[in-house]
Write a protein that holds these residues in place. Sequence first.
Motif, PDB file in Angstrom:
ATOM      1  N   THR A  90      -8.555  -6.042   2.763  1.00 15.93           N
ATOM      2  CA  THR A  90      -8.486  -7.139   1.801  1.00 15.93           C
ATOM      3  C   THR A  90      -7.788  -6.707   0.519  1.00 15.93           C
ATOM      4  O   THR A  90      -7.408  -7.536  -0.289  1.00 15.93           O
ATOM      5  CB  THR A  90      -9.882  -7.700   1.458  1.00 15.93           C
ATOM      6  N   ASP A  91      -7.650  -5.411   0.306  1.00 18.43           N
ATOM      7  CA  ASP A  91      -6.849  -4.973  -0.851  1.00 18.43           C
ATOM      8  C   ASP A  91      -6.001  -3.760  -0.460  1.00 18.43           C
ATOM      9  O   ASP A  91      -6.156  -3.205   0.629  1.00 18.43           O
ATOM     10  CB  ASP A  91      -7.728  -4.724  -2.087  1.00 18.43           C
ATOM     11  N   ASP A  92      -5.096  -3.388  -1.353  1.00 21.70           N
ATOM     12  CA  ASP A  92      -4.187  -2.277  -1.049  1.00 21.70           C
ATOM     13  C   ASP A  92      -4.904  -0.942  -1.084  1.00 21.70           C
ATOM     14  O   ASP A  92      -4.617  -0.051  -0.287  1.00 21.70           O
ATOM     15  CB  ASP A  92      -3.025  -2.291  -2.050  1.00 21.70           C
ATOM     16  N   ALA A  93      -5.854  -0.815  -2.014  1.00 24.44           N
ATOM     17  CA  ALA A  93      -6.560   0.459  -2.152  1.00 24.44           C
ATOM     18  C   ALA A  93      -7.253   0.843  -0.847  1.00 24.44           C
ATOM     19  O   ALA A  93      -7.264   2.009  -0.469  1.00 24.44           O
ATOM     20  CB  ALA A  93      -7.577   0.384  -3.283  1.00 24.44           C
ATOM     21  N   PHE A  94      -7.796  -0.143  -0.142  1.00 21.85           N
ATOM     22  CA  PHE A  94      -8.499   0.143   1.110  1.00 21.85           C
ATOM     23  C   PHE A  94      -7.595   0.920   2.074  1.00 21.85           C
ATOM     24  O   PHE A  94      -8.028   1.866   2.741  1.00 21.85           O
ATOM     25  CB  PHE A  94      -8.985  -1.159   1.756  1.00 21.85           C
ATOM     26  N   LEU A  95      -6.331   0.523   2.129  1.00 24.85           N
ATOM     27  CA  LEU A  95      -5.393   1.172   3.054  1.00 24.85           C
ATOM     28  C   LEU A  95      -5.110   2.604   2.623  1.00 24.85           C
ATOM     29  O   LEU A  95      -4.899   3.488   3.453  1.00 24.85           O
ATOM     30  CB  LEU A  95      -4.091   0.361   3.133  1.00 24.85           C
ATOM     31  N   VAL A  96      -5.131   2.840   1.305  1.00 29.42           N
ATOM     32  CA  VAL A  96      -4.919   4.186   0.764  1.00 29.42           C
ATOM     33  C   VAL A  96      -6.180   5.038   0.955  1.00 29.42           C
ATOM     34  O   VAL A  96      -6.102   6.203   1.336  1.00 29.42           O
ATOM     35  CB  VAL A  96      -4.511   4.093  -0.727  1.00 29.42           C
ATOM     36  N   GLU A  97      -7.344   4.440   0.728  1.00 27.04           N
ATOM     37  CA  GLU A  97      -8.636   5.134   0.926  1.00 27.04           C
ATOM     38  C   GLU A  97      -8.732   5.674   2.355  1.00 27.04           C
ATOM     39  O   GLU A  97      -9.225   6.771   2.582  1.00 27.04           O
ATOM     40  CB  GLU A  97      -9.816   4.171   0.684  1.00 27.04           C
TER      41      GLU A  97
END
Length: 232
Positions: free
Chosen positions: A186-193
Amino acid sequence: RLTSVIIPAAGQGSRMNAPVNKQYLKIKQKPVLAYTLDAFEQCPLIDEIILVINQDEFEICRREVLKPDRYAKVKLVAGGRTRQESVYNGLMAVAPQTAIVMTHDGARPMIQQAVIEKSIHETSRYGATVVGVPAKNTIKIIDDQGFVESTPDRNYLVEIQTPQTFEYTLLKKAHQQAIEMGIAGTDDAFLVERLGYPVKIVSGDYSNIKITTPEDLIIAEAIIRQLEKKHQ
Ligand code: CTP
Ligand code: MG
């Protein structure tokens, strides 16, 4: 070494129940999206604005928001079916010299200069940052039956907003891997995390709301009047 912002504005705005996409609705005679664009056009740290919009809204966007030559930094790109796809289209369109890339919802018109600047500075240090505010409410984890499972300590709960800011190579890698593995975040940070990369929180403002349902327009107008008073 450039800093770009990708502004996803290619949603349907279904929860707003308006005849046009919510980003073209006006607050004090000015479209929501124009407030958002103004903040980044005026920010000296931003070199380029990648505005991601629906293919069939290029015309309304040019006419109602961009006008001729109102924004020197804006480049238009067509959106995708999800926010994630829209951001990815934006990532593919940034200038080749882009070192830092920020994503910011078109529907968050109240973003303040100080928060944009802080996000960019902190990202040069940490590589990945997201803006957030302390959760005001108690949040509970529930099960499928609607029973409470646990109550996380509120001191460790942050409500995440945008901007979310990253080294360009990191965000590109995160999105590409998500596509390969069929992951939707749901957000970009999730993909980086997911890559195991630490993401630092930048503290933001409660006023940076996302225009989602009709009452948000009333709240936004009140906040904008308040900010105008403060800056007079
Ligand atoms: N967005 C996008 N492309 C999509 C879906 C969303 O660029 N396919 C953008 C929206 O335009 C918005 C931001 O992502 O600026 C945050 O999404 P949201 O608030 O959910 O907007 P909508 O998807 O348009 O609204 P709704 O979910 O109510 O339909
Ligand atoms: Mg949506």
